[in-house]
Enzyme design. Structure first.
Site, PDB file in Angstrom:
ATOM      1  N   GLY A 243       0.408  -1.452   0.248  1.00 34.18           N
ATOM      2  CA  GLY A 243       0.217   0.020  -0.044  1.00 34.18           C
ATOM      3  C   GLY A 243       1.118   1.469   0.203  1.00 34.18           C
ATOM      4  O   GLY A 243       0.301   2.229   0.295  1.00 34.18           O
ATOM      5  N   GLU A 284       4.259  -6.515   1.183  1.00 31.78           N
ATOM      6  CA  GLU A 284       4.180  -6.901  -0.051  1.00 31.78           C
ATOM      7  C   GLU A 284       3.629  -5.690  -0.742  1.00 31.78           C
ATOM      8  O   GLU A 284       2.134  -5.615  -0.878  1.00 31.78           O
ATOM      9  CB  GLU A 284       2.324  -7.457   0.302  1.00 31.78           C
ATOM     10  CG  GLU A 284       2.002  -8.764   1.087  1.00 31.78           C
ATOM     11  CD  GLU A 284       0.977  -9.221   1.480  1.00 31.78           C
ATOM     12  OE1 GLU A 284       0.884 -10.278   1.474  1.00 31.78           O
ATOM     13  OE2 GLU A 284       0.132  -8.669   0.985  1.00 31.78           O
ATOM     14  N   PRO A 285       4.627  -5.211  -1.094  1.00 31.25           N
ATOM     15  CA  PRO A 285       4.784  -4.227  -1.760  1.00 31.25           C
ATOM     16  C   PRO A 285       3.532  -4.540  -3.803  1.00 31.25           C
ATOM     17  O   PRO A 285       4.933  -5.479  -3.589  1.00 31.25           O
ATOM     18  CB  PRO A 285       6.377  -3.025  -2.173  1.00 31.25           C
ATOM     19  CG  PRO A 285       6.723  -4.932  -1.425  1.00 31.25           C
ATOM     20  CD  PRO A 285       6.363  -5.074  -0.935  1.00 31.25           C
ATOM     21  N   GLY A 286       3.352  -3.567  -4.066  1.00 31.16           N
ATOM     22  CA  GLY A 286       2.851  -3.996  -4.911  1.00 31.16           C
ATOM     23  C   GLY A 286       3.192  -2.812  -6.162  1.00 31.16           C
ATOM     24  O   GLY A 286       3.977  -2.222  -6.956  1.00 31.16           O
ATOM     25  N   ARG A 287       2.036  -1.728  -6.636  1.00 24.60           N
ATOM     26  CA  ARG A 287       2.685  -0.346  -6.866  1.00 24.60           C
ATOM     27  C   ARG A 287       4.086   0.117  -6.610  1.00 24.60           C
ATOM     28  O   ARG A 287       4.482   1.078  -7.877  1.00 24.60           O
ATOM     29  CB  ARG A 287       1.735   0.464  -6.550  1.00 24.60           C
ATOM     30  CG  ARG A 287       1.216   1.255  -6.998  1.00 24.60           C
ATOM     31  CD  ARG A 287       0.056   2.741  -6.013  1.00 24.60           C
ATOM     32  NE  ARG A 287      -1.057   1.549  -5.664  1.00 24.60           N
ATOM     33  CZ  ARG A 287      -2.218   1.611  -6.035  1.00 24.60           C
ATOM     34  NH1 ARG A 287      -2.327   2.698  -7.643  1.00 24.60           N
ATOM     35  NH2 ARG A 287      -3.494   1.360  -5.889  1.00 24.60           N
ATOM     36  N   ARG A 324      -7.791   2.810 -15.201  1.00 26.29           N
ATOM     37  CA  ARG A 324      -7.683   2.954 -13.364  1.00 26.29           C
ATOM     38  C   ARG A 324      -8.256   4.733 -13.620  1.00 26.29           C
ATOM     39  O   ARG A 324      -9.184   5.551 -12.566  1.00 26.29           O
ATOM     40  CB  ARG A 324      -6.056   3.810 -12.951  1.00 26.29           C
ATOM     41  CG  ARG A 324      -5.629   2.356 -12.514  1.00 26.29           C
ATOM     42  CD  ARG A 324      -4.956   2.290 -11.811  1.00 26.29           C
ATOM     43  NE  ARG A 324      -4.498   2.703 -10.547  1.00 26.29           N
ATOM     44  CZ  ARG A 324      -3.820   3.896 -10.466  1.00 26.29           C
ATOM     45  NH1 ARG A 324      -4.082   5.336 -11.073  1.00 26.29           N
ATOM     46  NH2 ARG A 324      -4.895   4.231  -8.781  1.00 26.29           N
ATOM     47  N   TYR A 328     -11.348   4.635 -10.241  1.00 26.56           N
ATOM     48  CA  TYR A 328     -11.064   5.757  -9.559  1.00 26.56           C
ATOM     49  C   TYR A 328     -11.011   6.590  -9.932  1.00 26.56           C
ATOM     50  O   TYR A 328     -10.220   7.018  -8.960  1.00 26.56           O
ATOM     51  CB  TYR A 328     -11.303   5.170  -8.188  1.00 26.56           C
ATOM     52  CG  TYR A 328      -9.867   3.390  -8.247  1.00 26.56           C
ATOM     53  CD1 TYR A 328     -10.351   2.433  -8.052  1.00 26.56           C
ATOM     54  CD2 TYR A 328      -8.658   4.137  -9.103  1.00 26.56           C
ATOM     55  CE1 TYR A 328      -9.661   1.514  -8.232  1.00 26.56           C
ATOM     56  CE2 TYR A 328      -7.637   2.916  -8.596  1.00 26.56           C
ATOM     57  CZ  TYR A 328      -8.449   1.260  -8.830  1.00 26.56           C
ATOM     58  OH  TYR A 328      -7.140   0.744  -9.561  1.00 26.56           O
ATOM     59  N   CYS A 355     -15.881   3.091 -26.439  1.00 25.43           N
ATOM     60  CA  CYS A 355     -17.161   3.827 -26.299  1.00 25.43           C
ATOM     61  C   CYS A 355     -17.927   3.699 -25.257  1.00 25.43           C
ATOM     62  O   CYS A 355     -18.484   2.966 -24.985  1.00 25.43           O
ATOM     63  CB  CYS A 355     -18.335   2.476 -27.784  1.00 25.43           C
ATOM     64  SG  CYS A 355     -17.757   2.429 -29.193  1.00 25.43           S
ATOM     65  N   GLU A 356     -16.780   4.843 -24.923  1.00 23.70           N
ATOM     66  CA  GLU A 356     -17.886   5.459 -22.966  1.00 23.70           C
ATOM     67  C   GLU A 356     -16.911   6.897 -23.078  1.00 23.70           C
ATOM     68  O   GLU A 356     -16.199   6.687 -23.164  1.00 23.70           O
ATOM     69  CB  GLU A 356     -17.152   4.346 -22.275  1.00 23.70           C
ATOM     70  CG  GLU A 356     -17.125   3.006 -22.146  1.00 23.70           C
ATOM     71  CD  GLU A 356     -18.288   2.469 -21.537  1.00 23.70           C
ATOM     72  OE1 GLU A 356     -18.954   3.404 -20.952  1.00 23.70           O
ATOM     73  OE2 GLU A 356     -19.333   1.588 -21.859  1.00 23.70           O
TER      74      GLU A 356
END
Ligand code: PLP
Length: 431
Positions: A243, A284-287, A324, A328, A355-356
């Site tokens: 996180g 547990e780093p990801g980003r 992303r 969010y 098409c959004e």
């Protein structure tokens, strides 16, 4: 610096992004090995070498490909998977199963069987039926499983609601209620098929303040002490999740030490006072490993100016390769890669080709005068970009290139149209 400007062009880890776009086509994900390795180095120097009996498990979901797992293996980093698919990818890459941990709030029976079959290191049990399920499968297969309980520490963190996971009302984790958690722990300690290692939490993502981690550490320590008092059982492992926030635009990225030093101080002094050996501490780093190591390259196409309102600059990708912003409201920065040193004279909105109406990559960004054919680079797209990509509108998932000091290698091929339809069937009734 990983990002440089030479001859008006954006360079990334020594490679001209304009050349990369020409060579591999767009849209394209580009990942810097130098940047990833420097994060691992920061973690070695500031965590695993500084504090003994500690470990890093990279959260595969941020960017989980075979090449990335190889890189983790070379650097001595464990990995954290959340599905049989991620597990399979790691095993196919030759990743040592004992260095894999399995997270997730609804592990399916076949996923647990598969993980036990490969002999993974540990399961992070998340939910109240999972211990029974794991135990039953172990019994049937004659195996034992090492587990940690993921608890919900009940902290609020200051991030987007979709990526906050540590509050009590969450689909993740086991609530700390006395009559919920302790019977689970007792069962795990007593089971001959289960090796109970300890507790896990993950309070959320993209955090720039250490208070949620520290609050949660306090909670996890209290329960570690309580387990000792009640069952005279020594917890062997505490996993304090990931996180750690990154820089997308102008956030002030903190060092890993900013989060880990005060947490380790709390942990070490707690166990010193208790007079027992400190358990292994895992993160547990990801980003924070891959986000800033990645950029996305696009070719600018249609440009539409709505007088006095907005100028839309369309690129050849969008929400299919980076969900992303739509999911969010994530904010990104970028530049026209072939005009990287030109004055930013226009305020535009960078939109995708899906098409959004919500398919907007960057709202109101200042860039140099855009023209069709220019290459547009979006920064900090290494995490949750490729791994969340979709085939909406039957857009092929872009290729991924690993770059290092001017060298580039393909690590994921661009999807072909045939790749996209390979599982489709025209049934007998429509032939
Ligand atoms: C997503 C996740 C992580 C990694 O989070 P980042 O914000 O990418 O560091 C770590 N642990 C668990 C359990 C997760 O779900």
């Amino acid at each position: 610096m990983i990002r440089q400007i030479k001859n008006s062009e954006l360079y990334f880890d020594g490679c001209s992004t304009v050349e990369l776009a020409k060579k591999y086509g767009t849209p394209l994900y580009v990942l810097s090995e130098t940047d990833i390795v420097s994060r691992f180095r920061e973690l070695r120097e500031g965590f695993t070498q500084k504090y003994e009996n500690t470990r890093v498990a990279y959260a595969a979901k941020a960017f989980g490909t075979m090449a990335m797992f190889r890189l983790c293996q070379r650097e001595g980093i464990c990995i954290d998977v959340v599905s049989a698919g991620e597990l399979y990818t790691a095993i196919k890459a030759g990743f040592p199963p004992e260095m894999i941990e399995f997270n997730g709030n609804n592990k399916l029976p076949y996923e647990i069987e598969m993980a036990l079959g490969y002999g993974i290191g540990r399961f992070i049990v998340d939910g109240l039926c999972e211990t029974d399920l794991i135990e039953a499968i172990c019994k049937e297969k004659g195996k034992t499983a090492s587990i940690l309980f993921r608890i919900t520490p009940g902290v609020k963190s200051d991030s987007h609601d979709y990526i906050v996971t540590g509050k009590k009302d969450s689909k993740f984790g086991i609530p700390l209620d006395e009559d919920v958690l302790y019977p689970q722990i007792k069962k795990a300690i007593e089971s001959e098929y289960i090796n109970f290692l300890g507790f896990h939490f993950h309070v959320g993502s993209q955090l720039h303040d250490n208070s949620s981690h520290l609050q949660a550490v306090e909670t996890i320590l209290e329960h570690t002490g309580e387990v000792k008092r009640r069952f005279d059982y020594d917890i062997k492992e505490l996993n304090i999740g990931g996180g750690f926030g990154v820089k997308y635009t102008n956030e002030d990225r903190k060092s890993f030490s900013y989060f880990l030093d005060p947490a380790m101080e709390m942990i070490e002094s707690y166990f010193k006072k208790l007079g027992i050996k400190r358990p292994e501490i895992v993160i547990e780093p990801g980003r924070s490993i891959v986000a800033e190591a990645g950029i996305s390259l696009y070719t600018i196409g249609s440009i539409k100016e709505i007088k006095d309102i907005r100028k839309y600059v369309s690129v050849d990708g969008g929400m299919t390769d980076n969900i992303r912003p739509a999911l969010y409201q994530a904010v990104y920065d970028g530049v026209i890669a072939n005009k990287a040193d030109q004055e930013k004279t226009e305020k535009v909105t960078i939109c995708g080709k899906c098409c959004e109406s919500g398919d907007i990559l960057i709202r109101d960004i200042d860039i140099a005068n855009p023209q069709a054919g220019d290459i547009f680079a979006v920064f900090s797209t290494g995490a949750y970009g490729y791994s969340m990509a979709s085939n909406y509108n039957k857009n092929p998932i872009p290729a991924v290139v690993l770059v290092k000091e001017g060298r580039s290698e393909l690590i994921v091929k661009r999807q072909s149209f045939d790749d996209m339809i390979q599982n489709e069937i025209i049934p007998e009734s429509l032939r």
